[in-house]
Design a protein around this motif. Structure first.
Motif, PDB file in Angstrom:
ATOM      1  N   VAL A 344      72.197 -43.020  82.262  1.00 12.69           N
ATOM      2  CA  VAL A 344      73.379 -44.030  82.112  1.00 12.69           C
ATOM      3  C   VAL A 344      74.221 -43.401  81.053  1.00 12.69           C
ATOM      4  O   VAL A 344      73.843 -43.987  79.948  1.00 12.69           O
ATOM      5  CB  VAL A 344      73.192 -45.373  82.255  1.00 12.69           C
ATOM      6  CG1 VAL A 344      74.364 -46.341  82.472  1.00 12.69           C
ATOM      7  CG2 VAL A 344      72.165 -45.929  83.424  1.00 12.69           C
ATOM      8  N   ARG A 345      74.921 -42.657  81.243  1.00  4.56           N
ATOM      9  CA  ARG A 345      76.054 -41.942  80.240  1.00  4.56           C
ATOM     10  C   ARG A 345      77.365 -41.804  80.325  1.00  4.56           C
ATOM     11  O   ARG A 345      77.947 -41.716  81.456  1.00  4.56           O
ATOM     12  CB  ARG A 345      75.180 -40.393  79.892  1.00  4.56           C
ATOM     13  CG  ARG A 345      76.213 -39.766  79.104  1.00  4.56           C
ATOM     14  CD  ARG A 345      75.504 -38.386  78.619  1.00  4.56           C
ATOM     15  NE  ARG A 345      75.092 -37.385  79.756  1.00  4.56           N
ATOM     16  CZ  ARG A 345      75.960 -36.876  80.262  1.00  4.56           C
ATOM     17  NH1 ARG A 345      77.164 -36.697  79.983  1.00  4.56           N
ATOM     18  NH2 ARG A 345      75.651 -35.842  81.634  1.00  4.56           N
ATOM     19  N   GLY A 346      78.161 -42.045  79.348  1.00  2.40           N
ATOM     20  CA  GLY A 346      79.710 -41.791  79.487  1.00  2.40           C
ATOM     21  C   GLY A 346      80.475 -42.749  80.347  1.00  2.40           C
ATOM     22  O   GLY A 346      81.784 -42.247  80.668  1.00  2.40           O
ATOM     23  N   ASN A 347      80.019 -44.146  80.569  1.00  2.00           N
ATOM     24  CA  ASN A 347      80.643 -44.810  81.482  1.00  2.00           C
ATOM     25  C   ASN A 347      81.355 -45.692  80.706  1.00  2.00           C
ATOM     26  O   ASN A 347      81.186 -45.971  79.494  1.00  2.00           O
ATOM     27  CB  ASN A 347      79.688 -45.607  82.290  1.00  2.00           C
ATOM     28  CG  ASN A 347      78.875 -44.672  83.207  1.00  2.00           C
ATOM     29  OD1 ASN A 347      79.103 -44.044  84.131  1.00  2.00           O
ATOM     30  ND2 ASN A 347      77.379 -44.460  82.762  1.00  2.00           N
ATOM     31  N   THR A 348      82.758 -46.018  81.269  1.00  5.11           N
ATOM     32  CA  THR A 348      83.382 -47.127  80.765  1.00  5.11           C
ATOM     33  C   THR A 348      83.287 -48.655  81.494  1.00  5.11           C
ATOM     34  O   THR A 348      83.384 -48.512  82.775  1.00  5.11           O
ATOM     35  CB  THR A 348      84.930 -46.796  80.653  1.00  5.11           C
ATOM     36  OG1 THR A 348      85.110 -45.709  80.026  1.00  5.11           O
ATOM     37  CG2 THR A 348      85.988 -48.029  80.417  1.00  5.11           C
ATOM     38  N   VAL A 349      82.763 -49.502  80.746  1.00  4.40           N
ATOM     39  CA  VAL A 349      82.186 -50.734  81.304  1.00  4.40           C
ATOM     40  C   VAL A 349      82.971 -51.937  80.765  1.00  4.40           C
ATOM     41  O   VAL A 349      83.157 -51.956  79.544  1.00  4.40           O
ATOM     42  CB  VAL A 349      80.724 -50.814  81.131  1.00  4.40           C
ATOM     43  CG1 VAL A 349      80.306 -52.233  81.722  1.00  4.40           C
ATOM     44  CG2 VAL A 349      79.886 -49.954  81.844  1.00  4.40           C
ATOM     45  N   VAL A 350      83.426 -52.723  81.716  1.00  2.90           N
ATOM     46  CA  VAL A 350      84.072 -53.975  81.232  1.00  2.90           C
ATOM     47  C   VAL A 350      83.758 -55.171  81.776  1.00  2.90           C
ATOM     48  O   VAL A 350      83.856 -55.257  83.035  1.00  2.90           O
ATOM     49  CB  VAL A 350      85.812 -53.692  81.429  1.00  2.90           C
ATOM     50  CG1 VAL A 350      86.458 -54.973  80.897  1.00  2.90           C
ATOM     51  CG2 VAL A 350      86.352 -52.398  80.939  1.00  2.90           C
ATOM     52  N   VAL A 351      83.279 -56.186  81.097  1.00  2.00           N
ATOM     53  CA  VAL A 351      82.697 -57.472  81.685  1.00  2.00           C
ATOM     54  C   VAL A 351      84.044 -58.361  81.652  1.00  2.00           C
ATOM     55  O   VAL A 351      84.674 -58.674  80.935  1.00  2.00           O
ATOM     56  CB  VAL A 351      81.693 -58.124  80.774  1.00  2.00           C
ATOM     57  CG1 VAL A 351      81.290 -59.275  81.559  1.00  2.00           C
ATOM     58  CG2 VAL A 351      80.596 -57.002  80.732  1.00  2.00           C
ATOM     59  N   PRO A 352      84.318 -58.982  83.078  1.00  2.00           N
ATOM     60  CA  PRO A 352      85.525 -59.953  83.020  1.00  2.00           C
ATOM     61  C   PRO A 352      85.328 -61.103  82.306  1.00  2.00           C
ATOM     62  O   PRO A 352      84.113 -61.657  82.139  1.00  2.00           O
ATOM     63  CB  PRO A 352      85.672 -60.215  84.459  1.00  2.00           C
ATOM     64  CG  PRO A 352      84.241 -59.799  85.230  1.00  2.00           C
ATOM     65  CD  PRO A 352      83.426 -58.742  84.055  1.00  2.00           C
ATOM     66  N   ASP A 353      86.098 -61.869  81.958  1.00  3.25           N
ATOM     67  CA  ASP A 353      86.119 -63.195  81.235  1.00  3.25           C
ATOM     68  C   ASP A 353      85.604 -64.323  82.213  1.00  3.25           C
ATOM     69  O   ASP A 353      85.507 -65.265  81.765  1.00  3.25           O
ATOM     70  CB  ASP A 353      87.357 -63.433  80.741  1.00  3.25           C
ATOM     71  CG  ASP A 353      88.661 -63.701  81.624  1.00  3.25           C
ATOM     72  OD1 ASP A 353      88.453 -63.694  82.573  1.00  3.25           O
ATOM     73  OD2 ASP A 353      89.612 -63.744  81.078  1.00  3.25           O
ATOM     74  N   VAL A 381      70.253 -45.310  78.522  1.00  2.00           N
ATOM     75  CA  VAL A 381      71.557 -45.828  78.165  1.00  2.00           C
ATOM     76  C   VAL A 381      72.348 -45.366  77.165  1.00  2.00           C
ATOM     77  O   VAL A 381      71.987 -45.906  75.996  1.00  2.00           O
ATOM     78  CB  VAL A 381      71.670 -47.456  78.546  1.00  2.00           C
ATOM     79  CG1 VAL A 381      73.048 -47.901  78.502  1.00  2.00           C
ATOM     80  CG2 VAL A 381      70.983 -47.813  79.781  1.00  2.00           C
ATOM     81  N   HIS A 382      73.210 -44.527  76.966  1.00  2.00           N
ATOM     82  CA  HIS A 382      73.790 -43.777  75.885  1.00  2.00           C
ATOM     83  C   HIS A 382      75.250 -43.538  76.162  1.00  2.00           C
ATOM     84  O   HIS A 382      75.656 -43.044  77.131  1.00  2.00           O
ATOM     85  CB  HIS A 382      73.069 -42.711  75.405  1.00  2.00           C
ATOM     86  CG  HIS A 382      72.833 -41.521  76.162  1.00  2.00           C
ATOM     87  ND1 HIS A 382      73.375 -40.365  75.909  1.00  2.00           N
ATOM     88  CD2 HIS A 382      72.197 -41.340  77.247  1.00  2.00           C
ATOM     89  CE1 HIS A 382      73.233 -39.346  76.777  1.00  2.00           C
ATOM     90  NE2 HIS A 382      72.530 -39.748  77.602  1.00  2.00           N
ATOM     91  N   ASP A 383      75.971 -43.556  74.749  1.00  2.93           N
ATOM     92  CA  ASP A 383      77.352 -42.890  74.953  1.00  2.93           C
ATOM     93  C   ASP A 383      78.292 -43.444  75.942  1.00  2.93           C
ATOM     94  O   ASP A 383      79.111 -42.966  76.589  1.00  2.93           O
ATOM     95  CB  ASP A 383      77.121 -41.449  74.960  1.00  2.93           C
ATOM     96  CG  ASP A 383      76.482 -40.688  73.863  1.00  2.93           C
ATOM     97  OD1 ASP A 383      76.952 -40.877  72.766  1.00  2.93           O
ATOM     98  OD2 ASP A 383      75.293 -40.241  73.783  1.00  2.93           O
ATOM     99  N   ASN A 384      78.079 -44.764  76.102  1.00  7.12           N
ATOM    100  CA  ASN A 384      78.698 -45.590  76.970  1.00  7.12           C
ATOM    101  C   ASN A 384      79.920 -46.525  76.232  1.00  7.12           C
ATOM    102  O   ASN A 384      79.557 -46.830  75.077  1.00  7.12           O
ATOM    103  CB  ASN A 384      78.397 -46.615  77.948  1.00  7.12           C
ATOM    104  CG  ASN A 384      77.173 -45.770  78.734  1.00  7.12           C
ATOM    105  OD1 ASN A 384      77.378 -45.190  79.801  1.00  7.12           O
ATOM    106  ND2 ASN A 384      75.780 -45.825  78.378  1.00  7.12           N
ATOM    107  N   LYS A 385      81.040 -46.647  76.721  1.00 13.53           N
ATOM    108  CA  LYS A 385      82.046 -47.729  76.168  1.00 13.53           C
ATOM    109  C   LYS A 385      81.745 -49.055  76.930  1.00 13.53           C
ATOM    110  O   LYS A 385      82.130 -49.016  78.120  1.00 13.53           O
ATOM    111  CB  LYS A 385      83.349 -46.833  76.139  1.00 13.53           C
ATOM    112  CG  LYS A 385      83.646 -45.877  75.213  1.00 13.53           C
ATOM    113  CD  LYS A 385      84.999 -45.425  75.593  1.00 13.53           C
ATOM    114  CE  LYS A 385      85.380 -44.135  74.573  1.00 13.53           C
ATOM    115  NZ  LYS A 385      86.957 -43.742  74.719  1.00 13.53           N
TER     116      LYS A 385
END
Length: 460
Positions: A344-353, A381-385
């Motif tokens: 799991v690499r290089g993904n942009t992940v945003v958790v909603p409020d 799981v590495h290098d994700n934002k």
């Protein structure tokens, strides 16, 4: 050598009769217009294509009948002599008690809710009394475009290497887990591209080995947008949205679910607003590639990789997924469940409020598959934002077996070199070995997240 001219087909033609009169490998050109209640059994290598765009309009294959005659009965508007009675299949959520029945009713292209009894009728609903062959409407149908889906499948899987492009395929009474294209047991090598596929009761597209499903808009289908099994399929550039309007249970199957895939690539799709998990990879999938997709605003997990093996989830944008109906690490933007050898690499992940989680690893007792036990092993799981937009949400791993094996060094499950965005440096956004931890605590106590950093802001 000159290519044979395409065989023209016009609205009102019997498409199957035309196909029967020509050899395998024929190209058929469908003129713009509506083709009603046609079910096509193609021959090997056949091509079916509509107008390519511009001002030419669309060739629309629809599985619905138009209803124009209505009367009153028991205080409701009704249509009588409705003898269609398709295959009942599937498990429903409580708000959609008759999702398993494939007949849908549409008012002005909007599907109505199928209620379980005449006494449950109200605005926006219908009740099909199959014993009496009567459809009851919760609203006055007069002056509306009223249709009922009757035909099961647009394209049956009677041959390999069929191409379908530039068509609109809608309102087929296909049961759950089966496709308006492909039915229950799709054939190999189909190319499905540049179509609009909508309002079919079960699945829009069912595909098999060596399929190409590319640049389609697959939306507002009753159960799922796409599904299939086999080897070396390519799912690219599609918009998969607003599927599961019929309300199939999320614990059963819905959204966009792929099973028993080997070497399939899912790339550059836009997957959004499905009433289920956005992309669900489940049961003995191997060497899956999931790259550069945008997956957002789905109810449930964004990407779920379940009881499967080798795979890569790379450079995706996965954000704002979940309706927060589950706790623990469920409703993650990316969930690895009882699977192994996953990057799991290089993904942009945003958790909603509103809740939900970021990237989760879950292990439960799930038995064994093609390559041994379904466990969480060698997940990197590495290098994700990863951004938390509120104090809610977790990233990490959890198991309910009580043996702690998931966290053992020899399992090879590693989080590292991720960049986290959170407004509170001390917030316990990390879950490991049944402990809620800050990033600093996780690094200190367990040696996870080497090279990872936390930036004190929810902006990224």
């Amino acid at each position: 050598m000159t290519e044979p001219a395409a065989i023209p087909i016009c609205p009102g033609d019997d498409i199957q009769a035309v196909v029967d009169a020509h050899p395998a490998g024929t190209t058929y050109s469908l003129a713009a217009g509506v083709y009603r209640n046609q079910a096509i059994s193609p021959k090997a290598g056949d091509v079916f294509e509509g107008p390519s765009g511009g001002d030419e309009g669309r060739a629309v294959l629809t599985g619905a009948l138009v209803l124009t005659e209505f009367s009153r009965r028991d205080g409701w508007w009704v249509a009588t002599d409705q003898t269609q009675d398709g295959q009942v299949h599937g498990e429903c959520d409580p708000e959609h008690p008759r999702c398993a029945y494939p007949e849908d009713v549409f008012f002005d292209d909007v599907p109505l809710l199928h209620v379980a009894a005449k006494g449950d009728l109200g605005p926006g609903t219908f009740f099909f009394d199959y014993d009496a062959d009567i459809i009851y409407f919760g609203d006055d149908p007069r002056g509306r475009a009223v249709e009922v889906s009757t035909t099961r499948t647009a394209f049956l899987p009677t041959a390999e290497n069929v191409t379908i492009r530039n068509l609109t395929i809608e309102k087929y009474a296909i049961p759950a887990q089966m496709g308006a294209i492909g039915d229950q047991y799709p054939a190999a090598g189909w190319v499905i591209e540049n179509n609009e596929i909508r309002h079919n009761h079960g699945m829009g597209v069912a595909f098999a080995s060596n399929a190409i499903v590319r640049n389609n808009h697959i939306h507002h289908n009753g159960q799922s947008g796409i599904g299939g099994n086999g080897e070396n399929a390519l799912i690219q550039g599609n918009e998969l949205s607003y599927n599961n309007y019929a309300g199939f249970s999320r614990e059963w199957e819905c959204g966009n679910k792929l099973s028993n895939q080997i070497g399939t690539t899912v790339i550059e799709n836009y997957i959004h607003h499905n009433a289920c998990t956005g992309l669900w990879i489940d049961i003995d999938n191997i060497d899956m590639i999931i790259e550069r997709n945008i997956i957002e605003y789905n109810a449930g997990n964004g990407i779920q990789y379940e009881i499967s093996y080798r795979g890569s989830i790379i450079d995706n944008v996965v954000r704002y997924n979940t309706d927060n109906k589950k706790d623990w690490l469920w409703n993650s933007q990316i969930l690895i469940q009882n699977s192994q050898d996953i990057e799991v690499r290089g993904n942009t992940v945003v958790v909603p409020d509103t809740g939900g989680n970021a990237i989760g690893l879950i292990e439960q007792a799930r038995g064994s598959g093609l390559f041994g036990a379904y466990i969480v092993k060698n997940v990197h799981v590495h290098d994700n934002k990863i951004a938390f937009t509120s104090p809610l949400g977790k990233v990490g791993a959890g198991e309910d077996l009580g043996d702690g094996a998931l966290f053992a060094h020899e399992r090879g499950n590693v989080f590292s070199d991720n960049t986290y965005y959170a407004s509170d440096r001390d917030a316990a956004h990390w879950l490991w070995n049944a402990q809620d931890l800050s990033l600093a605590e996780l690094i200190h106590l367990y040696g996870q997240e080497s090279g990872s950093v936390l930036i004190d802001t929810a902006a990224y």
